[in-house]
Design an enzyme around this catalytic site. Structure first.
Site, PDB file in Angstrom:
ATOM      1  N   LEU A   1       0.815  -1.209   0.000  1.00  0.00           N
ATOM      2  CA  LEU A   1       0.000   0.000   0.000  1.00  0.00           C
ATOM      3  C   LEU A   1       0.848   1.258   0.000  1.00  0.00           C
ATOM      4  O   LEU A   1       1.945   1.283   0.559  1.00  0.00           O
ATOM      5  CB  LEU A   1      -0.922   0.023   1.225  1.00  0.00           C
ATOM      6  N   LYS A   2       0.289   2.305  -0.618  1.00  0.00           N
ATOM      7  CA  LYS A   2       0.881   3.641  -0.575  1.00  0.00           C
ATOM      8  C   LYS A   2      -0.218   4.629  -0.214  1.00  0.00           C
ATOM      9  O   LYS A   2      -1.401   4.320  -0.280  1.00  0.00           O
ATOM     10  CB  LYS A   2       1.493   4.006  -1.930  1.00  0.00           C
ATOM     11  N   LYS A   3       0.187   5.837   0.163  1.00  0.00           N
ATOM     12  CA  LYS A   3      -0.802   6.834   0.583  1.00  0.00           C
ATOM     13  C   LYS A   3      -1.680   7.282  -0.582  1.00  0.00           C
ATOM     14  O   LYS A   3      -2.865   7.533  -0.408  1.00  0.00           O
ATOM     15  CB  LYS A   3      -0.094   8.047   1.203  1.00  0.00           C
TER      16      LYS A   3
END
Length: 346
Positions: free
Chosen positions: A340-342
């Protein structure tokens, strides 16, 4: 201290700040909504923002009486849907303000005649250049990948909009005066929630039940459990749960139930009773009412002074803390979930 816990603990300060910074902006927007003769409200988002929109859908329809719905982004971004959106308001909600799919839906909605409002935590993001009007959360940069303070700030925005549209200004004052204190009380009980969470460290699957305004709370809790703890958590309306999914329940499938004392309570009470009597299900029940918590050893009793209307923004803090401490008990870094990334592309 992990960023996720730090940002959970910032929420009592951020919520009144969000209201103070945005009241005048939202008042002008609500005047436009009435001037434009809006007949339908739609919401478009992904992830935690989509769960906040589920709350917005219920709350604005409940407070203002306008039909609401959640848009299907793929119809615009992949299928090139062209819909008549005259007299329709479209909220595009993106914490980063940079999610390409949400931006594209807003662009196409404007071309189809909609009045568009962007809600973001980034005042310099692309959504500012696309939406007709923009509301900024003013929550400060969120360092942890899982959304916590930006989620409750989004709920706060929808509370303001609903109260202002309905001209319930005393209810808004009540919200500002009480909700930060309620949330702070939950945070001060974090050791209690930590103890409960540790009991679920071997759980691979969970069901989270809510109904009405708190289906969004169930959905957001399930998402937090998926992304921070790698637990297969499924959020369901307690009503839908009885139409099939209850068949998968057993002693090895824990159930979390959000049960405020509102019109949904009796149904949730009956569901908890059935789970206990027929399946001996392991449950965590979050409620103001002792009568429903008798069906389980694991419970978080919410003070009775917490009004049911405010339950979504208060109860979710229990879910956030539960997910955080469950991740820690599994030796998982909650700030940076794998994969996941922001800002999510796609």
């Amino acid at each position: 201290m992990d960023y996720m816990l730090k940002e959970i603990q910032q929420q009592p300060v951020i919520i009144p700040k969000t209201v103070k910074k945005n009241f005048n902006i939202i008042k002008k927007i609500c005047d436009k909504i009435k001037t434009y003769d809006i007949r339908f409200i739609e919401f478009v988002a992904r992830g935690s923002s989509d769960n906040a929109c589920m709350f917005g859908k219920y709350f604005l329809e409940y407070m203002y009486g306008i039909p609401t719905g959640l848009m299907a982004p793929s119809l615009f971004s992949l299928y090139n849907e062209k819909t008549n959106l005259k007299n329709v308001l479209v909220f595009g909600v993106s914490q980063s303000g940079q999610t390409p799919e949400i931006l594209e839906v807003l662009k196409k909605s404007k071309k189809c005649g909609a009045y568009t409002i962007g809600i973001t935590n980034n005042p310099k993001s692309e959504i500012v250049n696309i939406a007709d009007d923009v509301i900024c959360l003013n929550a400060g940069k969120e360092q942890a990948v899982p959304a916590t303070k930006t989620y409750t700030a989004q709920l706060a925005i929808f509370y303001i909009i609903g109260f202002v549209l309905a001209e319930k200004f005393k209810m808004l004052d009540n919200f500002v005066a009480k909700v930060p204190k309620f949330i702070n009380e939950i945070i001060n009980r974090k050791e209690e929630i930590k103890f409960i969470a540790q009991q679920y460290r071997f759980a691979r699957d969970l069901v989270v039940l809510g109904r009405g305004l708190n289906i969004s709370t169930a959905m957001e809790t399930a998402l937090k459990l998926k992304e921070t703890c790698y637990v297969k958590a499924e959020a369901l309306s307690a009503s839908d749960f009885l139409h099939g999914p209850i068949a998968m329940v057993g002693q090895d499938l824990p159930v979390i139930i959000y049960a405020p004392k509102d019109p949904t309570f009796q149904h949730l009470f009956d569901t908890a009773k059935r789970l206990k009597n027929e399946f001996n299900t392991e449950m965590l029940i979050i409620s103001t009412e002792k009568e429903i918590t008798k069906f389980t050893n694991n419970k978080v009793l919410i003070p009775k002074k917490v009004e049911p209307l405010f339950s979504p923004i208060v109860y979710i803090v229990v879910g956030q803390l539960f997910a955080y401490y469950l991740a820690k008990s599994k030796n998982i870094n909650p700030d940076n979930p794998r994969g996941l990334k922001k800002v999510t592309i796609g």
